[in-house]
Enzyme design. Structure first.
Site, PDB file in Angstrom:
ATOM      1  N   GLY A  21       1.341   4.501  -8.786  1.00 27.90           N
ATOM      2  CA  GLY A  21       2.051   4.797  -9.866  1.00 27.90           C
ATOM      3  C   GLY A  21       2.846   6.105  -9.943  1.00 27.90           C
TER       4      GLY A  21
ATOM      5  N   LYS B  59      -4.785   4.272   5.182  1.00 28.23           N
ATOM      6  CA  LYS B  59      -5.613   5.404   4.372  1.00 28.23           C
ATOM      7  C   LYS B  59      -6.907   5.889   5.089  1.00 28.23           C
ATOM      8  CE  LYS B  59      -3.206   3.864   0.372  1.00 28.23           C
ATOM      9  NZ  LYS B  59      -2.986   2.612  -0.620  1.00 28.23           N
TER      10      LYS B  59
ATOM     11  N   LEU C  27      14.414   9.276  -4.260  1.00 24.94           N
ATOM     12  CA  LEU C  27      14.321   9.498  -5.679  1.00 24.94           C
ATOM     13  C   LEU C  27      14.049   8.146  -6.339  1.00 24.94           C
ATOM     14  CD1 LEU C  27      14.591  11.518  -8.089  1.00 24.94           C
ATOM     15  CD2 LEU C  27      17.176  11.011  -8.043  1.00 24.94           C
TER      16      LEU C  27
ATOM     17  N   ILE D 254      -5.956  10.804  -7.116  1.00 26.15           N
ATOM     18  CA  ILE D 254      -7.359  11.049  -6.973  1.00 26.15           C
ATOM     19  C   ILE D 254      -7.166  12.398  -5.897  1.00 26.15           C
ATOM     20  CG2 ILE D 254      -9.583  10.566  -6.024  1.00 26.15           C
ATOM     21  CD1 ILE D 254      -8.920   7.696  -6.581  1.00 26.15           C
TER      22      ILE D 254
ATOM     23  N   GLU E  78      -1.365  15.117  -0.054  1.00 28.34           N
ATOM     24  CA  GLU E  78      -2.593  14.451  -0.852  1.00 28.34           C
ATOM     25  C   GLU E  78      -2.287  13.182  -1.356  1.00 28.34           C
ATOM     26  OE1 GLU E  78      -5.684  16.416  -2.463  1.00 28.34           O
ATOM     27  OE2 GLU E  78      -5.920  14.176  -2.251  1.00 28.34           O
TER      28      GLU E  78
ATOM     29  N   GLY F  40       9.529   9.901  -6.615  1.00 21.01           N
ATOM     30  CA  GLY F  40      10.398  10.870  -6.552  1.00 21.01           C
ATOM     31  C   GLY F  40      10.905  11.254  -7.940  1.00 21.01           C
ATOM     32  N   SER F  41      11.010  10.250  -8.676  1.00 24.77           N
ATOM     33  CA  SER F  41      11.453  10.531 -10.313  1.00 24.77           C
ATOM     34  C   SER F  41      10.269  11.188 -10.937  1.00 24.77           C
ATOM     35  CB  SER F  41      11.815   9.215 -10.717  1.00 24.77           C
ATOM     36  OG  SER F  41      12.860   8.370 -10.125  1.00 24.77           O
TER      37      SER F  41
ATOM     38  N   THR G 234      10.606   5.660  -7.289  1.00 27.01           N
ATOM     39  CA  THR G 234       9.261   5.637  -8.470  1.00 27.01           C
ATOM     40  C   THR G 234       8.673   7.038  -8.325  1.00 27.01           C
ATOM     41  OG1 THR G 234       8.934   3.457  -7.640  1.00 27.01           O
ATOM     42  CG2 THR G 234       7.329   4.479  -9.141  1.00 27.01           C
TER      43      THR G 234
ATOM     44  N   GLY H   7       4.087  -6.684 -10.849  1.00 26.69           N
ATOM     45  CA  GLY H   7       4.432  -5.919  -9.808  1.00 26.69           C
ATOM     46  C   GLY H   7       3.283  -4.808  -9.068  1.00 26.69           C
TER      47      GLY H   7
END
Lengths: 433, 433
Positions: free
Chosen positions: A303, A206, A12, A137, A130, A16-17, A14, A188
C-alpha cells in the site's frame, strides 16, 4: 548542519507519491524530531507530462537519472522505481557520489544486498531498506535493534499479501483457488500475471532478506526453497480445518547448531498459532528468540502510505546519522559463514492426502512404508469417497527428516493400494488435540 | 574507547538474573555488534549470602548502593530492583555521577518519567526503559523509531499478562473470575495480593508511558481512567460471545484534533480484531497510524529472559551511543501541550446488560431514555430469565459520547421496568454482523 535535507526520488508511482505526501504532511513533526526540514528536490519519472495525484511542481521532475543521482544539492536518494539492473547501476553511482540510499526494492536487495551494502560502507554511506519487506511493519529494525541481544532460532512470515488474501477467501468463503485469484485481481491485490506472488517468488525474496539479518549469515535467494499456492485446493483446506489447521503461505527460516534452512511453502498452521489468525492482505512476521520466546509483528504488507511510512522512517534514520556524523557505521555485516542444513537435518511434520483403494490390508501397506523410513503418524483421518471402493486418507506425521519424507513420497506411488497422492504440505504446530 | 563496558546492576531478582545470563551467554554476539565486551561489575543485593541461580562471584555483590551508583569504574547502571522513592534517588545520583541508566521499572517511569528524563538530559546521560512496558516486545523503540513518520491516532494494548490469563481462562474454560484468579496465583502469574493487576493499575502505568510517547504529550498517570476486571462475570463473557465479542482488559489511547483520552477498562473486542486472539499471559500492542494503518506487536509481557532481552537491547543502544559520542541526545521531548478530551468529546460503543421486568411497554421505556440522550442501538439481545417475569436484555449501542452514556446509566435505574444493571462495558469493533 544544513537547515534542510534534500531528497532525490527515483520513481513517482504508488510508493513514491506516498513518500511525497508524508514528507509534505508531516513537516512539523519531522522538524521537531530532526531539527531540520526535508525537501523533495528532484524526481526521476518516465513521463513528465503525466497527471499526478500529488502536489508537485513540474520543474523538479526529470527523465534523466543523473540529474537526481549526481545532483550536488541532494543528500539522500530514495529509490522507489523498482527494477533490478538499471536500478542497481543508479544506486552504485549514488554511493560513488557519496549519497545515502533508502530503497523499497526487495528484488534488488534480495539479489544484490551484500554487494550494495559493501559499496555503501566503502563510501561511508547509509543503505536502508525497511520498506522492502512487509511494507508498514518495522521488522528489519526489529531484527537489527530490538532483538539484538537474543539468538533467533526461528522466523516465520506471512510476507505476501496477495497469497494471504487468496488463501483467506478460500478458507473463509469456500472459494476455489481460481475464483479467489480472480477476485484478488479485480481488487488490485494481484497482478494480471500473478506468477511472482502465487508461486512464492516474492515471498522468497523477502525471506532471503529476513533470514540474512536474523541469522547474521549471507543467505542467497537460491538458498530459499520455494513452493507456491497454485495447486492448493479447497478440499485440502477442508481436511486441514477438520484436523485443527489453517493454511498459510509461510516463509520459514530455522537454525540449529549454526545451520540454517529457509523455505517458502504452503503450510498447515495449528489454529492456535498467532500467525493463523492473520487474514486478508495483512502480513505478519513471527520471531522465536532463544531468550525472548514468541513475538510477532503484524501490519499491512503493501500500500502507498504504509510502505511510504517505512521509507520515511529510514530517511529519518539517515538524517539522524547525518546529524551525528555516523553514516555508514551502523551496518551489521554477517557474523557467520553460510551453513545450510542437509536434508537429513531438516525436521518437520507433514500432511499427506491420498486416495486409497478401500480394501483389506490397505492401511498396513501404508504403515509398513512409513515405518521403513522411521516416520510415525500423529493424526489419521479416513473418509469414504463418492467413487466406490476408494477412500480419502489424510495423514499428519510426527516430525520426520526431509530425507525420509521425500523417500516416502517417492515410494508411496508404487503401492498398489494407492490410487494417487492428492496433496502434501508442511505442518507447523499441534492442530486438534 | 574502552575494551569493556562495565555495568552496575541494582537488583538481582528475576529480571536481574536474566540480564546476567544474557550478558554471559551472548558475549560473542555482543562483541561482534559493539566492538567491545560487557562486564557485570557490581551488583546491589539485599542479602549477599543468599543462594543465587546465576553464576556470579560473591565479591561483586554489595548491600551498599553507593558502591554501584557512584563507582568510578561503572559506565551504565541497570535498575531492576523495583520500588519508587529510593530507586528514584539512586537513579538521580547515578545521573549526577554521569552514568547512563537502563530501567525496567514501569512504576517509576509512569510516575517520574519526565523528571528523570530531564535529569538525564541535563547530565548528558541516556535513560532507556524498553523493558518497562510489555516485557519482551520492542514497542517503545517501535513507537520512537519505526512509526516516527506517522501520526498515531489510536493505541490499544493488552499490557497486563495476569488479567489476560484470567480472562482467557474464563472465556475458553468457562471458569469463574475467582477460580481463574486462584489458578493464576498457583501458577505464579498473579501475586498473593493481586490488586495492582486485576484493578488495572499496572496496565494504567504502562498506558501512561505508551500514550506519552505515541502522542508526544505529557500524559500523567492520573489522566488514565481505570476500571479493573474483578467484577467481570462469566455470564458477561457468554453474552458477549453470542454477539461476536471477546473480553479483554484494554488500555485505550486515542487522539483526535490534538486532544487525547487514555483509559484502561474491560472491553468487548470484535472477534475479528487482531487483539482478540491474544491469549493467556501474552501481551500485545495494537497501533493505528494515520499513514501506516493497523499494526500490532505481540510477545511475552513478562518473564526473566524476555524482559532481560529488552534490558540488554537498551544496554546495546547505550553502548552504541557511547561509541558514537551521542549520549543524552536521542531523547524525544514532548512536542505538544497536554490536552485531554472532555466527556462530550469521547466517543465509544457500549455494552449494557440489564434485568428488566417482562411486561408490555418495557422496551419502549428503555428506548425512550436512550433516545433522549441521542443513543441508538446497534444490537439487542433479549432472553427470558429463570426468575419468572424477568428478562435479560443486552444492548450494544452505536457510538455515543461518554457524557450521554453516563447520563443514561444514571437514569436507567430510575425506570420502573428495570430491576438492575448487571454490567456495562466499552465495545470496540463490529462484532456479529
Amino acid at each position: 548542519m544544513k537547515e534542510s535535507i534534500s531528497i532525490g526520488l527515483l520513481g513517482l508511482g504508488t510508493v513514491g507519491s506516498g513518500v511525497v505526501k508524508l514528507v509534505q504532511n508531516h513537516q512539523e513533526q519531522l522538524v521537531h524530531q530532526l531539527g531540520c526540514s526535508l525537501t523533495i528536490h528532484k524526481v526521476l519519472v518516465r513521463d513528465i507530462e503525466k497527471e499526478r495525484e500529488v502536489d508537485i511542481r513540474r520543474e523538479i521532475l526529470t527523465t534523466d537519472y543523473k540529474e537526481v543521482v549526481l545532483n550536488p544539492e541532494i543528500d539522500i536518494i530514495v529509490e522507489v522505481m523498482g527494477g533490478i539492473e538499471d536500478t542497481k547501476k543508479y544506486i552504485l553511482e549514488a554511493f560513488q557520489a557519496k549519497k545515502h540510499v533508502v530503497t523499497a526494492n526487495k528484488d534488488l536487495i534480495a539479489l544484490y544486498g551484500s554487494e550494495l551494502q559493501d559499496a555503501a560502507t566503502a563510501n561511508g554511506c547509509d543503505l536502508y531498506y525497511e520498506a522492502s519487506v512487509a511494507g508498514g511493519i518495522p521488522i528489519i529494525r526489529g531484527l537489527a535493534d530490538g532483538l539484538a541481544s537474543d539468538k533467533i532460532e526461528k522466523l516465520m512470515g506471512i510476507v505476501n499479501g496477495t497469497t494471504n488474501y487468496i488463501l483467506t477467501k478460500m478458507d473463509k468463503e469456500g472459494l476455489s483457488y481460481e475464483t479467489a485469484l480472480q477476485n484478488a485481481q479485480k481488487l488490485g491485490y494481484a497482478e494480471a500475471d500473478p506468477t511472482a506472488d502465487v508461486e512464492g517468488l516474492d515471498a522468497a525474496r523477502k525471506m532471503a532478506i529476513l533470514s540474512r539479518l536474523a541469522f547474521s549469515m549471507n543467505i542467497d535467494l537460491e538458498d530459499v526453497e520455494v513452493t507456491g499456492i497454485s495447486k492448493v485446493t479447497k478440499e485440502d483446506l477442508k481436511y486441514g480445518d477438520m484436523l485443527g489447521y489453517t493454511m498459510k503461505l509461510i516463509g520459514y527460516a530455522h537454525q540449529v547448531d549454526g545451520k540454517a534452512e529457509v523455505s517458502v511453502q504452503p503450510t498447515f498452521l495449528s489454529k492456535n498459532h498467532p500467525l493463523s489468525s492473520v487474514n486478508d492482505e495483512y502480513n505478519a512476521v513471527y520471531v522465536y528468540g532463544e531468550a525472548v520466546g514468541e513475538t510477532m509483528f503484524y501490519g499491512p504488507g503493501a500500500g502507498s502510505l504504509p510502505t511510504a511510512t517505512s521509507v520515511v522512517s529510514d530517511i529519518v534514520a539517515v538524517v539522524k546519522n547525518m546529524r551525528l556524523g555516523v553514516n555508514g557505521k551502523n551496518t551489521l555485516l554477517p557474523q557467520y559463514e553460510k551453513n545450510l542444513k542437509k536434508a537429513d537435518e531438516r525436521l518437520a511434520k507433514y500432511f499427506i492426502r491420498l486416495h486409497v483403494r478401500d480394501e483389506v490390508g490397505a492401511f498396513s501397506e501404508l504403515t509398513k512404508l512409513f515405518s521403513a523410513y522411521s516416520i510415525s503418524f500423529e493424526k489419521i483421518l479416513q473418509l469414504p469417497l463418492e467413487e466406490k471402493g476408494l477412500a480419502e486418507i489424510v495423514i499428519v506425521t510426527h516430525k520426520a527428516t526431509m530425507e525420509n519424507y521425500q523417500s516416502v513420497l517417492q515410494h508411496i506411488r508404487d503401492l498398489s493400494v494407492v490410487k494417487g497422492i492428492q496433496s502434501f504440505y508442511r505442518v507447523e504446530g499441534d492442530g486438534l488435540k
